[in-house]
Write a protein that holds these residues in place. Structure first.
Motif, PDB file in Angstrom:
ATOM      1  N   LEU A  41      -1.793  10.273   1.963  1.00  0.00           N
ATOM      2  CA  LEU A  41      -2.768   9.781   2.953  1.00  0.00           C
ATOM      3  C   LEU A  41      -4.153  10.358   2.723  1.00  0.00           C
ATOM      4  CD1 LEU A  41      -0.531   9.929   6.155  1.00  0.00           C
ATOM      5  CD2 LEU A  41      -1.166   7.907   4.824  1.00  0.00           C
ATOM      6  N   ASP A  43      -7.385  10.464   0.659  1.00  0.00           N
ATOM      7  CA  ASP A  43      -8.021   9.459  -0.199  1.00  0.00           C
ATOM      8  C   ASP A  43      -8.601  10.093  -1.452  1.00  0.00           C
ATOM      9  OD1 ASP A  43      -9.036   7.098  -1.140  1.00  0.00           O
ATOM     10  OD2 ASP A  43     -10.815   7.127   0.140  1.00  0.00           O
ATOM     11  N   TRP A  66       2.853   5.433   4.401  1.00  0.00           N
ATOM     12  CA  TRP A  66       1.553   5.241   3.738  1.00  0.00           C
ATOM     13  C   TRP A  66       0.924   3.918   4.149  1.00  0.00           C
ATOM     14  CZ3 TRP A  66       2.893   6.764  -2.032  1.00  0.00           C
ATOM     15  CH2 TRP A  66       2.994   8.166  -2.107  1.00  0.00           C
ATOM     16  N   ARG A  67       1.702   2.857   4.051  1.00  0.00           N
ATOM     17  CA  ARG A  67       1.152   1.534   4.336  1.00  0.00           C
ATOM     18  C   ARG A  67       0.822   1.361   5.822  1.00  0.00           C
ATOM     19  NH1 ARG A  67      -0.361   1.573  -0.422  1.00  0.00           N
ATOM     20  NH2 ARG A  67       0.731   0.355  -2.031  1.00  0.00           N
ATOM     21  N   SER A  68       1.664   1.892   6.699  1.00  0.00           N
ATOM     22  CA  SER A  68       1.410   1.734   8.135  1.00  0.00           C
ATOM     23  C   SER A  68       0.160   2.489   8.577  1.00  0.00           C
ATOM     24  CB  SER A  68       2.621   2.200   8.947  1.00  0.00           C
ATOM     25  OG  SER A  68       2.803   3.609   8.833  1.00  0.00           O
ATOM     26  N   ARG A  69      -0.212   3.522   7.815  1.00  0.00           N
ATOM     27  CA  ARG A  69      -1.395   4.316   8.156  1.00  0.00           C
ATOM     28  C   ARG A  69      -2.609   3.952   7.300  1.00  0.00           C
ATOM     29  NH1 ARG A  69       0.893  10.420   9.518  1.00  0.00           N
ATOM     30  NH2 ARG A  69       2.552   9.749  10.948  1.00  0.00           N
ATOM     31  N   GLY A  70      -2.502   2.851   6.603  1.00  0.00           N
ATOM     32  CA  GLY A  70      -3.668   2.305   5.921  1.00  0.00           C
ATOM     33  C   GLY A  70      -3.925   2.781   4.515  1.00  0.00           C
ATOM     34  N   LYS A  72      -4.136   2.569   0.795  1.00  0.00           N
ATOM     35  CA  LYS A  72      -4.222   1.380  -0.045  1.00  0.00           C
ATOM     36  C   LYS A  72      -3.962   1.665  -1.523  1.00  0.00           C
ATOM     37  CE  LYS A  72      -7.415  -1.319   2.839  1.00  0.00           C
ATOM     38  NZ  LYS A  72      -7.000  -0.649   4.058  1.00  0.00           N
TER      39      LYS A  72
END
Length: 226
Positions: A41, A43, A66-70, A72
């Protein structure tokens, strides 16, 4: 390019990391799902290679978080789970590619290159600045067709600066991106490598400027006044 490798088999993790580092990529390794959930998470990674059978937290749960919290970042799942339902679940949960163990390292590297190109939104693997051309796939820098020989760290720093030509790259970002090459990489180390690159590029039409308090900026050198 900076890669997060999450694999709990020490021998396999070491072998993959070495192969990716030979490509000139920076690799951080983790061996459990709980730590990977947090790290992914942040960046700072361009790609992630994610095993599924991890201690503390299953890789599929890591990916969903990871995907649910944005997050990419492109994710390549690397696992022994070879059932069709596993592959479908992994891709549906947000994976960008799925590779089953055992695998061939050249194929893994090629798939990661493809993910890198896709994420960058370009099929071209060249970065051009004036007469300098950097082939990011083959890790080669050329000036008017002639190869410019750089050490791996010089190459990594050059790619970082060329990819952001005309923009300031913060010094702390350079430190965090290149630090996996050596444990004692510091701001002083950055200054040493910038100094080396300035000398190498002095006659190649490119300059690296210091923006005090911020970082470094690579751009075309001004033509000499007549």
């Amino acid at each position: 390019m900076r890669i997060l490798l999450v694999e709990d088999d020490p021998a396999l993790s070491f072998g993959i990391a070495r192969a990716l580092q030979r490509e000139g990529w920076l690799v951080d390794t983790l061996s459990d799902g709980a730590a990977a959930t947090v790290e992914g998470l942040i960046d700072q990674y361009d790609l992630a290679v994610l095993d599924l059978g991890l201690p503390r937290r299953d890789g599929m749960e890591v990916l969903r978080t990871w995907r649910s919290r944005g997050a990419k970042l492109p994710v390549l799942i690397l696992t022994a789970r070879d059932e069709l339902s596993d592959r479908v679940q992994g891709l549906d949960n947000g994976a960008d590619d799925y590779v089953v163990k055992p695998f061939d390292l050249p194929e893994l590297v090629a798939r990661l290159r493809a993910l890198q190109r896709r994420a960058a939104g370009r099929a071209d693997e060249r970065i051009v600045l004036g007469d300098l051309e950097l082939d990011t796939r083959h890790r080669e820098l050329r000036w008017r067709g002639e190869r410019v020989h750089l050490s791996p760290r010089e190459q990594a720093l050059t790619e970082l600066l060329m990819a952001r030509a005309g923009r300031v790259v913060p010094k702390d970002h350079i430190v965090s991106t290149l630090s996996s090459w050596e444990t004692d990489f510091s701001e002083n180390s950055v200054e040493v490598y910038v100094h080396r690159l300035r000398k190498r590029f002095a006659d190649l039409g490119v300059t690296i400027k210091t923006v005090r308090g911020f970082g470094y900026l690579m751009e075309l050198a001004e033509p000499p006044s007549k």
